[in-house]
Design a protein around this motif. Structure first.
Motif: not given
Ligand code: F6P
Length: 549
Positions: A154-157, A209-211, A214-216, A267-270, A349-351, A505-507, A512-514
């Motif tokens: 999801i996101g950059g991945s 991050t593998f954490t 959504e992806t897990m 960075g994820g979006r890069y 949009q993400q970038l 960064d993207q704090w 919302g995640k928490v």
């Molecule tokens: O929560 C935002 C974010 O960290 C993005 O910056 C990132 O691209 C996306 O989630 C996915 O993160 P990950 O590759 O660690 O699953």
């Protein structure tokens, strides 16, 4: 280096008084007054051409914007990024997506490690793996070649590989069908699983991050679905991972042999250029994936070495900054006149928004000007028949980036001239508009009665004077796509420097995640009404009630 507030700088003040003079400028007049405007306000680099002449700016505007870029230290900060300095201050990291596209043999030492050598070692593994899958030599557990690849991220991945696989559709392997599952919404996974067969499907679990929740969840669902018809020992032929987190990949049950690593300085979006680009390499082949990297590298070299006056990412950033600060443009629309760039606006949009959607400076002070505009868009000509009405005659100024290829990658007659004609016509229409006098003359020529003409004129008048850029390439190829993405990466960087914000960064995504974790536990267990407001409680109760039906 601590930067003074933007509005207090000499060059910003000079720009502000220039903007007061320029406030009533009309693009029509700027073009009429200067026959050389097009050659003076265009530049090319790395196979791309940028026409920024349809912005409400003149040579003095650009000179003042360049003064600002210099005063804010764009060149020094650019060099610090390329050198691997830890410019991601809030996370104490280097920002080295540019190292991912350095040619083999180019050395870059960061914390005593040769980053270039590490990057190329992973690229070699990507080549070996993708060559086998594409050749049909990597077999599924029952001995059949892989036909479907499901990227779970999801996101950059997700956004980068999905955008690039579509953009390079004409280069895709005929046997391999790409699927992308990102949303925690089970409908996303459901739709993908409906199309694939466990014996011939390869899952890529892509997460820096593998954490990421959504992806897990999606990865566990895919694993369960697979194991319903296969055995644990078959997993190794059907699940690979892309991550920086070896321990978590192992804990999930993926052999580190099947893990493609990358680094915390991406960075994820890069991350498209890293192993996150594995779906792209699988689809178009390692050769074309390398050409994508070469295209980005060509833009890197241009950004790193070209004088600011001709520097494409710098000029794109400066005109965007001018529109945002002095024309009050709160959004930017991206209009690719190329159907294969359909996902490019979502990628940008993400970038841009995750990078520069910030409200404090790097020093933690509130910014004193607006920052990143809202980025959105859709392919032309579809966008013309949906929302261009508002862009032409609405009350807001919304600058547009038109993106087009001079030659198509299909051979269907007639389409490309129609497409380009629309693209150029729109940029002309946004610039020129149509005056009340012109409308009146047109209606009079149709011999309408004067009362009807008076009633229609305000509705048919276009104010024009809407700013736009046009980015052209010969064809959409791996090289030009690489250059295009790198162009916007560097544009985003330059704007972040001008605003003095922490672009890497993207704090803002954390809160919302928490809260989602807490509410998820309440949807399955006890609700704690004291935790929430009445609206949130009401919504949770409705979802719980629906479950018992
Ligand atoms: O929560 C935002 C974010 O960290 C993005 O910056 C990132 O691209 C996306 O989630 C996915 O993160 P990950 O590759 O660690 O699953």
């Amino acid at each position: 280096m601590r930067q003074p507030p933007l509005t207090s700088t000499a060059s910003f003040r000079a720009l502000a008084s220039h903007a007061a003079e320029a406030k009533d400028w009309q693009l029509r007049q700027l073009f009429a007054a200067d026959a050389e405007r097009f050659p003076a306000m265009t530049t090319d680099a790395a196979g791309l051409f940028l026409d920024y002449s349809k912005n409400r700016a003149d040579a003095r505007t650009i000179a003042l914007l360049l003064d600002l870029a210099r005063e804010r230290g764009v060149e020094a900060q650019r060099d610090a990024m390329f050198a691997g300095e830890k410019i991601n201050l809030t996370e104490g990291r280097s920002v080295l997506h540019t190292a991912l596209r350095m040619p083999r043999g180019k050395q870059l030492l960061v914390d005593g490690q040769d980053v270039g050598a590490e990057v190329h070692a992973v690229l070699e593994r990507i080549k070996a793996f993708t060559d086998r899958v594409r050749a049909g030599a990597w077999l599924g557990h029952s001995g059949k070649p892989i036909t479907d690849i499901v990227n779970i991220g999801i996101g950059g991945s997700d956004l980068g590989p999905k955008m690039a696989c579509l953009a390079l559709r004409s280069y895709a392997h005929p046997r391999l069908k790409m699927h992308f599952v990102s949303n925690v919404d089970g409908h996303d996974m459901d739709a993908a699983l409906e199309q694939v067969h466990p014996e011939t499907t390869l899952f890529i679990v892509a997460s820096k991050t593998f954490t990421t929740a959504e992806t897990m969840l999606n990865a566990h669902t895919a694993r369960r679905w697979f194991l319903a018809s296969a055995k644990e020992e078959h997993l190794a032929r059907h699940f690979v991972a892309v991550s920086t987190n070896t321990a978590a990949v192992q804990a999930f049950g993926i052999d580190p042999e099947n893990m493609f690593p990358f680094w915390d300085w991406v960075g994820g979006r890069y991350s498209l250029w890293s192993a996150i680009g594995l779906p792209v390499a699988l689809s178009v082949g390692f050769g074309y994936f390398s050409t994508l990297l070469e295209g980005a590298y060509a833009m890197d070299e241009h950004f790193r070495t070209a004088p600011l006056e001709q520097n494409m990412p710098v000029l794109l950033a400066l005109t965007g900054f001018w529109n945002r600060q002095f024309l009050g443009a709160a959004s930017l629309t991206i209009a690719p006149y190329h159907q294969d760039l359909n996902r490019f606006p979502a990628y940008l949009q993400q970038l841009e928004m995750e990078s520069n959607g910030k409200r404090v400076t790097r020093g933690g002070q509130p910014v004193d000007t607006p920052t990143c505009p809202v980025v959105w868009g859709e392919c032309g000509t579809n966008a013309q028949h949906a929302y261009f009405q508002l862009l032409h005659q609405g009350t807001d100024i919304i600058p547009i980036d038109f993106i087009a290829a001079l030659r198509p990658t299909h051979d269907l007659d007639g389409h490309h001239d129609a497409l380009l004609a629309n693209c150029f016509a729109q940029s002309e229409a946004f610039m020129k508009g149509k005056s009340a006098d012109e409308v009146r003359a047109e209606l009079a020529a149709q011999q309408l009665p004067p009362a009807q003409i008076d009633a229609l004129v305000p509705h048919k008048t276009f104010p024009g004077n809407r700013p736009s850029n046009t980015i052209l390439m010969d064809q959409l190829t791996p090289a030009t796509l690489g250059a295009l993405v790198a162009l916007y990466e560097h544009k985003t960087f330059v704007q972040g420097v001008l605003w003095d914000i922490a672009s890497f960064d993207q704090w803002g995504v954390e809160l919302g995640k928490v809260l989602a974790k807490k509410i998820e536990s309440e949807l399955t267990g006890e609700i704690d009404p004291a935790r929430h407001d009445s609206s949130t409680n009401g919504l949770i109760l409705m979802a719980k009630a629906a479950k018992v039906q």
